[in-house]
Design an enzyme around this catalytic site. Structure first.
Site, PDB file in Angstrom:
ATOM      1  N   LYS A  14      32.330  49.895  37.787  1.00 24.44           N
ATOM      2  CA  LYS A  14      31.298  49.136  38.519  1.00 24.44           C
ATOM      3  C   LYS A  14      30.981  49.770  39.873  1.00 24.44           C
ATOM      4  CE  LYS A  14      33.209  45.042  38.733  1.00 24.44           C
ATOM      5  NZ  LYS A  14      34.484  45.191  38.012  1.00 24.44           N
ATOM      6  N   ARG A  87      32.371  36.259  39.707  1.00 21.56           N
ATOM      7  CA  ARG A  87      33.624  36.456  38.971  1.00 21.56           C
ATOM      8  C   ARG A  87      33.956  35.230  38.120  1.00 21.56           C
ATOM      9  NH1 ARG A  87      35.342  41.254  41.548  1.00 21.56           N
ATOM     10  NH2 ARG A  87      37.571  41.514  41.463  1.00 21.56           N
ATOM     11  N   ARG A 121      43.977  55.521  39.848  1.00 22.15           N
ATOM     12  CA  ARG A 121      42.905  55.515  40.858  1.00 22.15           C
ATOM     13  C   ARG A 121      43.462  55.677  42.276  1.00 22.15           C
ATOM     14  NH1 ARG A 121      38.409  50.836  40.737  1.00 22.15           N
ATOM     15  NH2 ARG A 121      40.042  49.421  41.422  1.00 22.15           N
ATOM     16  N   ARG A 154      45.514  51.404  46.066  1.00 24.61           N
ATOM     17  CA  ARG A 154      45.339  50.018  46.501  1.00 24.61           C
ATOM     18  C   ARG A 154      46.502  49.176  45.987  1.00 24.61           C
ATOM     19  NH1 ARG A 154      39.301  48.681  44.512  1.00 24.61           N
ATOM     20  NH2 ARG A 154      40.409  46.816  43.877  1.00 24.61           N
ATOM     21  N   ARG A 165      44.941  40.874  37.288  1.00 26.10           N
ATOM     22  CA  ARG A 165      43.481  40.929  37.452  1.00 26.10           C
ATOM     23  C   ARG A 165      42.776  40.941  36.098  1.00 26.10           C
ATOM     24  NH1 ARG A 165      43.020  46.177  40.626  1.00 26.10           N
ATOM     25  NH2 ARG A 165      40.812  45.745  40.905  1.00 26.10           N
TER      26      ARG A 165
HETATM   27  P1  AMP Z   1      37.376  44.431  43.360  1.00 24.66           P
HETATM   28  O1  AMP Z   1      37.342  45.567  44.312  1.00 24.66           O
HETATM   29  O2  AMP Z   1      36.011  43.971  42.934  1.00 24.66           O
HETATM   30  O3  AMP Z   1      38.278  44.679  42.178  1.00 24.66           O
HETATM   31  O4  AMP Z   1      38.009  43.185  44.161  1.00 24.66           O
HETATM   32  C1  AMP Z   1      39.297  43.269  44.738  1.00 24.66           C
HETATM   33  C2  AMP Z   1      39.827  41.866  45.018  1.00 24.66           C
HETATM   34  O5  AMP Z   1      38.955  41.196  45.932  1.00 24.66           O
HETATM   35  C3  AMP Z   1      39.927  40.944  43.815  1.00 24.66           C
HETATM   36  O6  AMP Z   1      41.113  41.153  43.046  1.00 24.66           O
HETATM   37  C4  AMP Z   1      39.919  39.581  44.505  1.00 24.66           C
HETATM   38  O7  AMP Z   1      41.168  39.317  45.140  1.00 24.66           O
HETATM   39  C5  AMP Z   1      38.887  39.802  45.614  1.00 24.66           C
HETATM   40  N1  AMP Z   1      37.508  39.523  45.134  1.00 24.66           N
HETATM   41  C6  AMP Z   1      36.491  40.425  44.992  1.00 24.66           C
HETATM   42  N2  AMP Z   1      35.375  39.820  44.546  1.00 24.66           N
HETATM   43  C7  AMP Z   1      35.690  38.512  44.392  1.00 24.66           C
HETATM   44  C8  AMP Z   1      34.969  37.379  43.931  1.00 24.66           C
HETATM   45  N3  AMP Z   1      33.686  37.474  43.537  1.00 24.66           N
HETATM   46  N4  AMP Z   1      35.608  36.177  43.914  1.00 24.66           N
HETATM   47  C9  AMP Z   1      36.890  36.068  44.321  1.00 24.66           C
HETATM   48  N5  AMP Z   1      37.643  37.089  44.733  1.00 24.66           N
HETATM   49  C10 AMP Z   1      37.048  38.321  44.778  1.00 24.66           C
END
Ligand code: AMP
Length: 210
Positions: A14, A87, A121, A154, A165
């Site tokens: 993404k 999400r 990653r 990360r 996740r």
């Molecule tokens: P990502 O980089 O999109 O994988 O997001 C990393 C982390 O940020 C996720 O595991 C959540 O803890 C938080 N996060 C990102 N987007 C959302 C969302 N739309 N709703 C809730 N938590 C989010």
């Protein structure tokens, strides 16, 4: 002005695809994950509120996340591509009240591929550029090709958080897909293919919107 939502399991590409689309169509790339990580890095009040959720790979509470997206979209004067939002169904419905979505693109990959991609990653601690130790290594180990920043793994790309996740993703995704099918804006792409192939396929659909 096009409004796009990118859906897909963690590791489906993404972030990479959103960056490419934002550049090509001159639209704003909005990543909730990046917003949260930047706030944690800069030790803001928001960062302090969300840090524990990110570390464990859990979702940040909807009220907080939705407020941030509403605020970001209010300031957005061009089209946008959302990466990591919505999400769950609650967020999907909330988004509909602030913006009309032209296209929801679902980047599909298997769990096995997602785990392989995420565990290898490495992310730049300064500019958020993403590398992979096997498939897209930096020229110099642990150093960002773009800004010379330090590459890190990360916390939520470590094994327990990855599993958490993916489980959360699987619980929440179907109602979101159903919602966008109902609106007739959902397009699914096989995201196990090469980055340029996936990108081209998405561009064809966006161009067809007219
Ligand atoms: P990502 O980089 O999109 O994988 O997001 C990393 C982390 O940020 C996720 O595991 C959540 O803890 C938080 N996060 C990102 N987007 C959302 C969302 N739309 N709703 C809730 N938590 C989010």
């Amino acid at each position: 002005m096009v409004s796009i939502v990118l859906l897909g399991m963690q590791g489906s590409g993404k972030g990479t695809q959103a960056q490419l689309l934002a550049k090509k169509y001159q639209i704003q790339h909005i990543s909730t994950g990046d917003i949260f990580r930047d706030n944690i890095k800069n030790k803001t009040i928001l960062g302090q509120k969300v840090e524990a959720f990110l570390k464990k790979g859990e979702l940040v509470p909807d009220a907080l996340t939705i407020a941030i997206i509403e605020d970001t979209l209010k300031k957005c004067e061009k089209g946008f591509i959302l990466d990591g939002f919505p999400r769950n169904l609650e967020q999907t419905k909330a988004l509909d009240t602030v913006a009309a979505i032209d296209l929801a693109i679902n980047l599909q990959i298997t769990d096995k591929e997602a785990i392989k991609r995420l565990s290898g990653r490495r992310t730049c601690s300064q500019c958020n550029a993403v590398f992979h130790i096997e498939t897209n290594p930096p020229k110099k180990k642990d150093v960002c090709d773009k800004c010379n920043g330090r590459l890190i793994q990360r916390d939520d790309d470590k094994e327990d958080a990855i599993k958490n996740r993916i489980a959360i993703y699987k619980t929440n995704i179907q109602p979101i897909l159903d919602y966008y099918i109902e609106k007739d804006v959902l397009f699914t792409v096989d995201a196990t293919k090469r980055i340029d192939y996936v990108f081209e396929e998405m561009c064809d659909v966006i161009d067809a919107l007219g």
